[in-house]
Scaffold this motif. Structure first.
Motif, PDB file in Angstrom:
ATOM      1  N   HIS A 198       0.830  -1.208   0.000  1.00  0.00           N
ATOM      2  CA  HIS A 198       0.000   0.000   0.000  1.00  0.00           C
ATOM      3  C   HIS A 198       0.867   1.263   0.000  1.00  0.00           C
ATOM      4  O   HIS A 198       0.591   2.224  -0.709  1.00  0.00           O
ATOM      5  N   LEU A 199       1.926   1.253   0.799  1.00  0.00           N
ATOM      6  CA  LEU A 199       2.840   2.398   0.828  1.00  0.00           C
ATOM      7  C   LEU A 199       3.532   2.599  -0.513  1.00  0.00           C
ATOM      8  O   LEU A 199       3.725   3.743  -0.963  1.00  0.00           O
ATOM      9  N   TRP A 255       2.305   1.775  -3.485  1.00  0.00           N
ATOM     10  CA  TRP A 255       1.309   2.336  -4.406  1.00  0.00           C
ATOM     11  C   TRP A 255       1.033   3.806  -4.094  1.00  0.00           C
ATOM     12  O   TRP A 255       0.862   4.627  -4.992  1.00  0.00           O
ATOM     13  N   GLU A 256       1.001   4.143  -2.815  1.00  0.00           N
ATOM     14  CA  GLU A 256       0.773   5.532  -2.407  1.00  0.00           C
ATOM     15  C   GLU A 256       1.928   6.419  -2.877  1.00  0.00           C
ATOM     16  O   GLU A 256       1.723   7.513  -3.396  1.00  0.00           O
ATOM     17  N   ARG A 274       1.707   9.457  -5.613  1.00  0.00           N
ATOM     18  CA  ARG A 274       2.151  10.822  -5.295  1.00  0.00           C
ATOM     19  C   ARG A 274       3.226  11.305  -6.264  1.00  0.00           C
ATOM     20  O   ARG A 274       3.244  12.471  -6.662  1.00  0.00           O
TER      21      ARG A 274
END
Length: 71
Positions: A7-8, A10-11, A15
């Motif tokens: 998840h990090l 992909w985040e 960004r």
């Protein structure tokens, strides 16, 4: 744990893509071209206003206004 890291990632990717593709405001080149265009317009306007034809036309209008008889 694996989903948190995924998840990090992909985040972070989202960004970075947003930061790289954001197009807000003008760039320095656009400011430079706008400034040059404004200066050129000012130079042309100054040349037209200070030219002999404009000065003589304004002088003729003022002379005619001053010579108009008052009744």
């Amino acid at each position: 744990m694996g989903t948190t890291i995924r998840h990090l990632c992909w985040e972070l990717r989202a960004r970075l893509l947003c930061a790289l593709t954001a197009d807000s405001g003008m760039s320095t080149a656009e400011y430079a071209i706008g400034t040059i265009a404004a200066a050129a317009f000012g130079a042309v306007l100054y040349t037209v206003v200070t030219g002999n034809s404009i000065v003589s036309a304004l002088t003729a209008i003022i002379d005619r206004a001053l010579k108009t008889p008052v009744k």
